[in-house]
Design a protein around this motif. Structure first.
Motif, PDB file in Angstrom:
ATOM      1  N   ASN A 194       0.839  -1.196   0.000  1.00  0.00           N
ATOM      2  CA  ASN A 194       0.000   0.000   0.000  1.00  0.00           C
ATOM      3  C   ASN A 194       0.874   1.245   0.000  1.00  0.00           C
ATOM      4  O   ASN A 194       1.765   1.386   0.844  1.00  0.00           O
ATOM      5  CB  ASN A 194      -0.906   0.010   1.238  1.00  0.00           C
ATOM      6  CG  ASN A 194      -1.721  -1.266   1.363  1.00  0.00           C
ATOM      7  OD1 ASN A 194      -2.341  -1.706   0.406  1.00  0.00           O
ATOM      8  ND2 ASN A 194      -1.695  -1.870   2.533  1.00  0.00           N
ATOM      9  N   VAL A 241       0.752  -0.616 -10.823  1.00  0.00           N
ATOM     10  CA  VAL A 241       1.143  -1.044  -9.486  1.00  0.00           C
ATOM     11  C   VAL A 241       1.597  -2.504  -9.460  1.00  0.00           C
ATOM     12  O   VAL A 241       2.525  -2.857  -8.720  1.00  0.00           O
ATOM     13  CB  VAL A 241      -0.013  -0.807  -8.482  1.00  0.00           C
ATOM     14  CG1 VAL A 241      -1.235  -1.646  -8.822  1.00  0.00           C
ATOM     15  CG2 VAL A 241       0.449  -1.097  -7.064  1.00  0.00           C
ATOM     16  N   THR A 256      -8.416  -5.343 -11.444  1.00  0.00           N
ATOM     17  CA  THR A 256      -7.655  -4.102 -11.317  1.00  0.00           C
ATOM     18  C   THR A 256      -8.584  -2.913 -11.486  1.00  0.00           C
ATOM     19  O   THR A 256      -9.685  -3.023 -12.039  1.00  0.00           O
ATOM     20  CB  THR A 256      -6.538  -4.013 -12.367  1.00  0.00           C
ATOM     21  OG1 THR A 256      -7.130  -3.926 -13.675  1.00  0.00           O
ATOM     22  CG2 THR A 256      -5.616  -5.216 -12.299  1.00  0.00           C
ATOM     23  N   GLU A 309      -3.185   0.654 -14.116  1.00  0.00           N
ATOM     24  CA  GLU A 309      -3.911   0.287 -12.896  1.00  0.00           C
ATOM     25  C   GLU A 309      -3.136   0.757 -11.667  1.00  0.00           C
ATOM     26  O   GLU A 309      -1.903   0.687 -11.634  1.00  0.00           O
ATOM     27  CB  GLU A 309      -4.128  -1.229 -12.848  1.00  0.00           C
ATOM     28  CG  GLU A 309      -3.004  -2.059 -12.243  1.00  0.00           C
ATOM     29  CD  GLU A 309      -1.798  -2.230 -13.144  1.00  0.00           C
ATOM     30  OE1 GLU A 309      -0.776  -2.764 -12.653  1.00  0.00           O
ATOM     31  OE2 GLU A 309      -1.858  -1.852 -14.331  1.00  0.00           O
ATOM     32  N   ASP A 310      -3.855   1.267 -10.668  1.00  0.00           N
ATOM     33  CA  ASP A 310      -3.213   1.644  -9.405  1.00  0.00           C
ATOM     34  C   ASP A 310      -3.870   0.953  -8.213  1.00  0.00           C
ATOM     35  O   ASP A 310      -3.621   1.301  -7.066  1.00  0.00           O
ATOM     36  CB  ASP A 310      -3.210   3.163  -9.206  1.00  0.00           C
ATOM     37  CG  ASP A 310      -4.549   3.809  -9.519  1.00  0.00           C
ATOM     38  OD1 ASP A 310      -5.582   3.146  -9.341  1.00  0.00           O
ATOM     39  OD2 ASP A 310      -4.561   4.979  -9.956  1.00  0.00           O
ATOM     40  N   LEU A 311      -4.708  -0.035  -8.497  1.00  0.00           N
ATOM     41  CA  LEU A 311      -5.335  -0.860  -7.462  1.00  0.00           C
ATOM     42  C   LEU A 311      -5.470  -2.265  -8.035  1.00  0.00           C
ATOM     43  O   LEU A 311      -6.004  -2.442  -9.133  1.00  0.00           O
ATOM     44  CB  LEU A 311      -6.707  -0.302  -7.095  1.00  0.00           C
ATOM     45  CG  LEU A 311      -7.514  -1.056  -6.028  1.00  0.00           C
ATOM     46  CD1 LEU A 311      -6.818  -0.978  -4.673  1.00  0.00           C
ATOM     47  CD2 LEU A 311      -8.919  -0.482  -5.935  1.00  0.00           C
ATOM     48  N   SER A 315      -6.022  -6.646  -7.064  1.00  0.00           N
ATOM     49  CA  SER A 315      -6.274  -7.751  -6.146  1.00  0.00           C
ATOM     50  C   SER A 315      -6.219  -9.045  -6.952  1.00  0.00           C
ATOM     51  O   SER A 315      -6.793  -9.118  -8.046  1.00  0.00           O
ATOM     52  CB  SER A 315      -7.636  -7.608  -5.475  1.00  0.00           C
ATOM     53  OG  SER A 315      -7.873  -8.691  -4.580  1.00  0.00           O
ATOM     54  N   ASP A 325      -2.736  -8.013  -2.716  1.00  0.00           N
ATOM     55  CA  ASP A 325      -3.425  -6.727  -2.762  1.00  0.00           C
ATOM     56  C   ASP A 325      -2.388  -5.617  -2.817  1.00  0.00           C
ATOM     57  O   ASP A 325      -1.455  -5.582  -2.001  1.00  0.00           O
ATOM     58  CB  ASP A 325      -4.309  -6.533  -1.532  1.00  0.00           C
ATOM     59  CG  ASP A 325      -5.497  -7.469  -1.522  1.00  0.00           C
ATOM     60  OD1 ASP A 325      -6.424  -7.234  -2.319  1.00  0.00           O
ATOM     61  OD2 ASP A 325      -5.492  -8.425  -0.729  1.00  0.00           O
ATOM     62  N   ASN A 385      -1.770  -1.209  -4.060  1.00  0.00           N
ATOM     63  CA  ASN A 385      -2.372   0.027  -4.557  1.00  0.00           C
ATOM     64  C   ASN A 385      -1.402   1.197  -4.434  1.00  0.00           C
ATOM     65  O   ASN A 385      -0.412   1.138  -3.698  1.00  0.00           O
ATOM     66  CB  ASN A 385      -3.661   0.341  -3.804  1.00  0.00           C
ATOM     67  CG  ASN A 385      -3.405   0.732  -2.357  1.00  0.00           C
ATOM     68  OD1 ASN A 385      -3.016   1.854  -2.064  1.00  0.00           O
ATOM     69  ND2 ASN A 385      -3.609  -0.209  -1.441  1.00  0.00           N
ATOM     70  N   TRP A 386      -1.703   2.251  -5.168  1.00  0.00           N
ATOM     71  CA  TRP A 386      -1.006   3.532  -5.075  1.00  0.00           C
ATOM     72  C   TRP A 386      -1.937   4.614  -4.528  1.00  0.00           C
ATOM     73  O   TRP A 386      -1.766   5.794  -4.821  1.00  0.00           O
ATOM     74  CB  TRP A 386      -0.527   3.975  -6.462  1.00  0.00           C
ATOM     75  CG  TRP A 386       0.627   3.201  -7.008  1.00  0.00           C
ATOM     76  CD1 TRP A 386       1.501   2.418  -6.325  1.00  0.00           C
ATOM     77  CD2 TRP A 386       1.041   3.147  -8.373  1.00  0.00           C
ATOM     78  NE1 TRP A 386       2.434   1.878  -7.174  1.00  0.00           N
ATOM     79  CE2 TRP A 386       2.172   2.311  -8.440  1.00  0.00           C
ATOM     80  CE3 TRP A 386       0.574   3.736  -9.553  1.00  0.00           C
ATOM     81  CZ2 TRP A 386       2.848   2.044  -9.630  1.00  0.00           C
ATOM     82  CZ3 TRP A 386       1.233   3.464 -10.736  1.00  0.00           C
ATOM     83  CH2 TRP A 386       2.358   2.633 -10.779  1.00  0.00           C
ATOM     84  N   CYS A 387      -2.948   4.222  -3.761  1.00  0.00           N
ATOM     85  CA  CYS A 387      -3.948   5.198  -3.291  1.00  0.00           C
ATOM     86  C   CYS A 387      -4.279   4.997  -1.820  1.00  0.00           C
ATOM     87  O   CYS A 387      -5.399   5.250  -1.379  1.00  0.00           O
ATOM     88  CB  CYS A 387      -5.198   5.126  -4.155  1.00  0.00           C
ATOM     89  SG  CYS A 387      -5.882   3.453  -4.347  1.00  0.00           S
ATOM     90  N   SER A 388      -3.311   4.536  -1.043  1.00  0.00           N
ATOM     91  CA  SER A 388      -3.529   4.241   0.361  1.00  0.00           C
ATOM     92  C   SER A 388      -3.721   5.519   1.177  1.00  0.00           C
ATOM     93  O   SER A 388      -3.049   6.529   0.942  1.00  0.00           O
ATOM     94  CB  SER A 388      -2.347   3.455   0.924  1.00  0.00           C
ATOM     95  OG  SER A 388      -2.441   3.328   2.325  1.00  0.00           O
TER      96      SER A 388
END
Length: 277
Positions: A173, A193, A221, A244-246, A248, A262, A264-267
């Motif tokens: 994250n 990501v 994604t 994609e920045d999320l 799973s 999992d 992401n780049w948006c934690s």
């Protein structure tokens, strides 16, 4: 790592017991290239930075300041013009990896390539096939394998002292994308990501587990940007952001191991990454 069994050795002088430094050519003198140069400097006389390549005049000039004797070129095909490089380190973005790696291998050098390794499996196989033909080694810069705790866990797992691996959770994250390079633009990065960030933690965890054979995989994604983090990005980034920045994913392996990934780049919680086994 795939390639021949030819081990990387420096050339020797007339005295069989004396070994010359490993001669290195570096392609890409940006942020990651500078990281490599700093680490190589800690090896002292064991290595020699013999050639430098970059398309940017300023980056190339900055690298030349600390390595004035290196052969300098803006064309990677001329990096090993003298045919005396032992190793070529590739620190460019993935869109150029295949062409640079194949050229280096054909010129007789081993290759250390930064991740992401290639844009797709076809390019990756092309590099590995060239390595086999040239009897040279290729290694990807998945450096988390070489951390002491990774080495220890790998050995404990290989010795059977930790039991049978059954469940593996890998996460990464991050509050913002890595703006320092265009990892946010698919045409040069090959992905977001998953390719640029999660590859490190995924490789570390599966390497410790002995790289079991995957059976099935599913993945979803999402591109959250620009709904999040847009004010932090420059107009150029906003115009080119298309990865994609999320992510799973769920993967099943032979032997019963199941992986949940999992990233992401948006934690909202800052940087947090690792794995549980």
């Amino acid at each position: 790592m795939r390639g021949s069994n030819h081990m990387m050795k420096g050339r020797t002088t007339d005295s069989a017991s004396q070994q010359l430094p490993v001669r290195i050519g570096l392609v890409g003198c940006g942020a990651q290239g500078q990281n490599h140069l700093r680490e190589l400097a800690t090896l002292g006389e064991a290595v020699e930075i013999a050639a430098l390549c970059d398309l940017d005049d300023e980056r190339l000039a900055a690298a030349t300041e600390t390595h004035p004797d290196a052969h300098v070129t803006k064309d990677f095909t001329g990096l090993n013009a003298r045919g005396d490089l032992d190793l070529v380190i590739i620190c460019t973005l993935p869109a150029t990896h295949s062409r640079i790696a194949v050229a280096a291998l054909r010129d007789g050098a081993h290759v250390l390539c930064e991740k992401p390794f290639a844009m797709n499996t076809v390019e990756a196989e092309t590099i590995l096939d060239a390595a086999e033909v040239a009897a040279r080694r290729v290694q990807v810069g998945t450096n988390m394998r070489y951390m002491p705790h990774s080495q220890c866990l790998r050995q404990l797992m290989a010795d059977g002292r930790l039991g049978k691996p059954l469940r593996l959770r890998v996460w990464g994250n991050h509050p913002i994308p890595p703006w320092w390079g265009p990892h946010y633009h698919r045409a040069v990065s090959g992905g977001g990501v998953l390719a640029s960030t999660m590859v490190h933690f995924l490789d570390q965890a599966l390497w410790i587990c002995g790289w079991p054979n995957p059976l099935t995989a599913s993945c979803s994604t999402e591109q959250v940007f620009p709904r999040k983090r847009e004010p932090l990005a420059s107009p150029e980034i906003r115009a080119r952001y298309d990865v994609e920045d999320l992510v799973s994913a769920h993967v099943r392996f032979e032997g019963g191991l199941a992986l949940q990934l999992d990233g992401n780049w948006c934690s909202e919680e800052g940087d947090s990454y690792g794995f549980e086994l």
